[in-house]
Scaffold this motif. Sequence first.
Motif, PDB file in Angstrom:
ATOM      1  N   GLY A   1      -2.945  15.031   9.250  1.00 55.73           N
ATOM      2  CA  GLY A   1      -4.047  15.749   8.616  1.00 55.73           C
ATOM      3  C   GLY A   1      -3.825  17.235   8.485  1.00 55.73           C
ATOM      4  O   GLY A   1      -4.787  18.008   8.376  1.00 55.73           O
ATOM      5  N   ARG A   2      -2.566  17.651   8.457  1.00 53.55           N
ATOM      6  CA  ARG A   2      -2.251  19.074   8.400  1.00 53.55           C
ATOM      7  C   ARG A   2      -1.787  19.490   7.003  1.00 53.55           C
ATOM      8  O   ARG A   2      -1.264  18.680   6.243  1.00 53.55           O
ATOM      9  CB  ARG A   2      -1.175  19.413   9.437  1.00 53.55           C
ATOM     10  N   ALA A   3      -1.972  20.762   6.711  1.00 54.35           N
ATOM     11  CA  ALA A   3      -1.598  21.309   5.402  1.00 54.35           C
ATOM     12  C   ALA A   3      -0.129  21.719   5.416  1.00 54.35           C
ATOM     13  O   ALA A   3       0.312  22.465   6.298  1.00 54.35           O
ATOM     14  CB  ALA A   3      -2.470  22.515   5.072  1.00 54.35           C
ATOM     15  N   VAL A   4       0.615  21.229   4.433  1.00 49.90           N
ATOM     16  CA  VAL A   4       2.049  21.504   4.349  1.00 49.90           C
ATOM     17  C   VAL A   4       2.357  22.264   3.066  1.00 49.90           C
ATOM     18  O   VAL A   4       1.859  21.929   1.991  1.00 49.90           O
ATOM     19  CB  VAL A   4       2.873  20.195   4.376  1.00 49.90           C
ATOM     20  N   VAL A   5       3.194  23.277   3.196  1.00 51.94           N
ATOM     21  CA  VAL A   5       3.696  24.028   2.047  1.00 51.94           C
ATOM     22  C   VAL A   5       5.213  23.915   2.030  1.00 51.94           C
ATOM     23  O   VAL A   5       5.865  24.094   3.065  1.00 51.94           O
ATOM     24  CB  VAL A   5       3.289  25.513   2.135  1.00 51.94           C
ATOM     25  N   LYS A   6       5.760  23.585   0.872  1.00 48.62           N
ATOM     26  CA  LYS A   6       7.210  23.641   0.693  1.00 48.62           C
ATOM     27  C   LYS A   6       7.495  24.769  -0.291  1.00 48.62           C
ATOM     28  O   LYS A   6       7.103  24.705  -1.455  1.00 48.62           O
ATOM     29  CB  LYS A   6       7.771  22.323   0.169  1.00 48.62           C
ATOM     30  N   LEU A   7       8.147  25.804   0.210  1.00 46.25           N
ATOM     31  CA  LEU A   7       8.425  26.975  -0.611  1.00 46.25           C
ATOM     32  C   LEU A   7       9.694  26.789  -1.432  1.00 46.25           C
ATOM     33  O   LEU A   7      10.664  26.174  -0.984  1.00 46.25           O
ATOM     34  CB  LEU A   7       8.585  28.216   0.270  1.00 46.25           C
ATOM     35  N   HIS A   8       9.662  27.355  -2.637  1.00 45.55           N
ATOM     36  CA  HIS A   8      10.822  27.339  -3.521  1.00 45.55           C
ATOM     37  C   HIS A   8      11.075  28.747  -4.027  1.00 45.55           C
ATOM     38  O   HIS A   8      10.136  29.483  -4.336  1.00 45.55           O
ATOM     39  CB  HIS A   8      10.578  26.402  -4.708  1.00 45.55           C
ATOM     40  N   SER A   9      12.332  29.099  -4.132  1.00 46.80           N
ATOM     41  CA  SER A   9      12.679  30.394  -4.701  1.00 46.80           C
ATOM     42  C   SER A   9      12.327  30.413  -6.181  1.00 46.80           C
ATOM     43  O   SER A   9      12.591  29.452  -6.908  1.00 46.80           O
ATOM     44  CB  SER A   9      14.178  30.648  -4.516  1.00 46.80           C
ATOM     45  N   GLY A  10      11.709  31.493  -6.637  1.00 48.85           N
ATOM     46  CA  GLY A  10      11.339  31.590  -8.049  1.00 48.85           C
ATOM     47  C   GLY A  10      10.226  30.627  -8.391  1.00 48.85           C
ATOM     48  O   GLY A  10       9.145  30.659  -7.807  1.00 48.85           O
ATOM     49  N   ASP A  11      10.503  29.721  -9.326  1.00 48.76           N
ATOM     50  CA  ASP A  11       9.515  28.748  -9.783  1.00 48.76           C
ATOM     51  C   ASP A  11       9.993  27.336  -9.438  1.00 48.76           C
ATOM     52  O   ASP A  11      11.167  27.012  -9.648  1.00 48.76           O
ATOM     53  CB  ASP A  11       9.315  28.871 -11.294  1.00 48.76           C
ATOM     54  N   PRO A  12       9.103  26.470  -8.927  1.00 51.07           N
ATOM     55  CA  PRO A  12       9.525  25.125  -8.501  1.00 51.07           C
ATOM     56  C   PRO A  12      10.020  24.231  -9.626  1.00 51.07           C
ATOM     57  O   PRO A  12      10.639  23.200  -9.361  1.00 51.07           O
ATOM     58  CB  PRO A  12       8.243  24.535  -7.887  1.00 51.07           C
ATOM     59  N   SER A  13       9.759  24.604 -10.870  1.00 60.79           N
ATOM     60  CA  SER A  13      10.129  23.734 -11.987  1.00 60.79           C
ATOM     61  C   SER A  13      11.532  24.003 -12.520  1.00 60.79           C
ATOM     62  O   SER A  13      11.982  23.320 -13.447  1.00 60.79           O
ATOM     63  CB  SER A  13       9.114  23.882 -13.129  1.00 60.79           C
ATOM     64  N   LEU A  14      12.245  24.975 -11.947  1.00 61.18           N
ATOM     65  CA  LEU A  14      13.575  25.319 -12.442  1.00 61.18           C
ATOM     66  C   LEU A  14      14.640  25.047 -11.383  1.00 61.18           C
ATOM     67  O   LEU A  14      14.786  25.809 -10.421  1.00 61.18           O
ATOM     68  CB  LEU A  14      13.629  26.794 -12.861  1.00 61.18           C
ATOM     69  N   PHE A  15      15.360  23.942 -11.530  1.00 59.46           N
ATOM     70  CA  PHE A  15      16.514  23.606 -10.692  1.00 59.46           C
ATOM     71  C   PHE A  15      16.184  23.605  -9.198  1.00 59.46           C
ATOM     72  O   PHE A  15      16.975  24.067  -8.377  1.00 59.46           O
ATOM     73  CB  PHE A  15      17.671  24.578 -10.968  1.00 59.46           C
ATOM     74  N   GLU A  16      15.023  23.082  -8.845  1.00 60.19           N
ATOM     75  CA  GLU A  16      14.611  23.055  -7.445  1.00 60.19           C
ATOM     76  C   GLU A  16      14.462  21.638  -6.896  1.00 60.19           C
ATOM     77  O   GLU A  16      14.094  21.464  -5.737  1.00 60.19           O
ATOM     78  CB  GLU A  16      13.286  23.815  -7.281  1.00 60.19           C
ATOM     79  N   GLY A  17      14.698  20.622  -7.716  1.00 63.90           N
ATOM     80  CA  GLY A  17      14.600  19.246  -7.240  1.00 63.90           C
ATOM     81  C   GLY A  17      13.192  18.796  -6.910  1.00 63.90           C
ATOM     82  O   GLY A  17      12.993  17.797  -6.208  1.00 63.90           O
ATOM     83  N   THR A  18      12.206  19.506  -7.425  1.00 68.42           N
ATOM     84  CA  THR A  18      10.813  19.223  -7.074  1.00 68.42           C
ATOM     85  C   THR A  18      10.391  17.813  -7.451  1.00 68.42           C
ATOM     86  O   THR A  18       9.674  17.141  -6.691  1.00 68.42           O
ATOM     87  CB  THR A  18       9.880  20.240  -7.759  1.00 68.42           C
ATOM     88  N   SER A  19      10.823  17.336  -8.601  1.00 62.57           N
ATOM     89  CA  SER A  19      10.398  16.006  -9.054  1.00 62.57           C
ATOM     90  C   SER A  19      10.873  14.909  -8.105  1.00 62.57           C
ATOM     91  O   SER A  19      10.184  13.895  -7.926  1.00 62.57           O
ATOM     92  CB  SER A  19      10.907  15.736 -10.471  1.00 62.57           C
ATOM     93  N   LEU A  20      12.034  15.100  -7.479  1.00 67.62           N
ATOM     94  CA  LEU A  20      12.530  14.105  -6.522  1.00 67.62           C
ATOM     95  C   LEU A  20      11.605  14.006  -5.315  1.00 67.62           C
ATOM     96  O   LEU A  20      11.306  12.909  -4.825  1.00 67.62           O
ATOM     97  CB  LEU A  20      13.943  14.478  -6.069  1.00 67.62           C
ATOM     98  N   TYR A  21      11.150  15.159  -4.841  1.00 66.55           N
ATOM     99  CA  TYR A  21      10.222  15.171  -3.706  1.00 66.55           C
ATOM    100  C   TYR A  21       8.875  14.563  -4.093  1.00 66.55           C
ATOM    101  O   TYR A  21       8.295  13.774  -3.335  1.00 66.55           O
ATOM    102  CB  TYR A  21      10.027  16.601  -3.198  1.00 66.55           C
TER     103      TYR A  21
END
Length: 227
Positions: A71-91
């Motif tokens: 029940g805890r709040a989680v943040v995953k930080l990404h350099s710049g913008d998460p939509s550019l070469f950050e693998g966000t869609s896989l997560y």
Amino acid sequence: MGVSFIGAGPGDTGLITVKGKRLIEDADMVIYPGSSINPEILELSDGRKINSWDLSFEEVIACIVDEVGRGRAVVKLHSGDPSLFEGTSLYLHALSERGIRGEIVPGVSSLSAVAASLGTELTEDQALIVIRPAGEPWKDDYRFESGSIEKLSGYGAATASAMAIFIGSRYIREIMDIVTYPPDTEVSVAYHASWDDEEIVTGTVADIADKVEEIGVKRSAIILIKS
């Protein structure tokens, strides 16, 4: 309770979004990719900090699942913008399969910071090509794979369009050998744009590799070719 994938911006702490800052401040856990995130941004949170640089994809997913399950709040930080070469869609896909909702919070791209530092516009002409080498160029044992860089550089040269290459500065010579822009085309290589230790090297397709290698190649630099 879900997880927020937040674009931390290019490095300057003043360039993180208001929403991103609020979510970081409220987070119980912040997962961040090593030194690509300004430490001052991490200080916004009193929660647990997890450096994901040496963790596998599966290990990061396990951390998120465990924390969200409590029940805890989680943040995953990404350099710049998460939509550019950050693998966000896989997560997002992996977490969705486990019944966990993910939210993307956009950030200022490091490419935008490069343009600002250079005092230029990215789309003065027809298009902006954004690309990176194929494969996994962030790995130490990576062998250069050009992917579509050569082909798309031909389009860029023919239409006088700019090309931005992420995660490629270690392979600057290989890249300059295959792009089809004229040898006198302007090239900038920007390291840590917007950070206090920002460093920008300018040259041409013909000589930029020598200049970059002379000062030492930086892993997190962006290559910008402008006709």
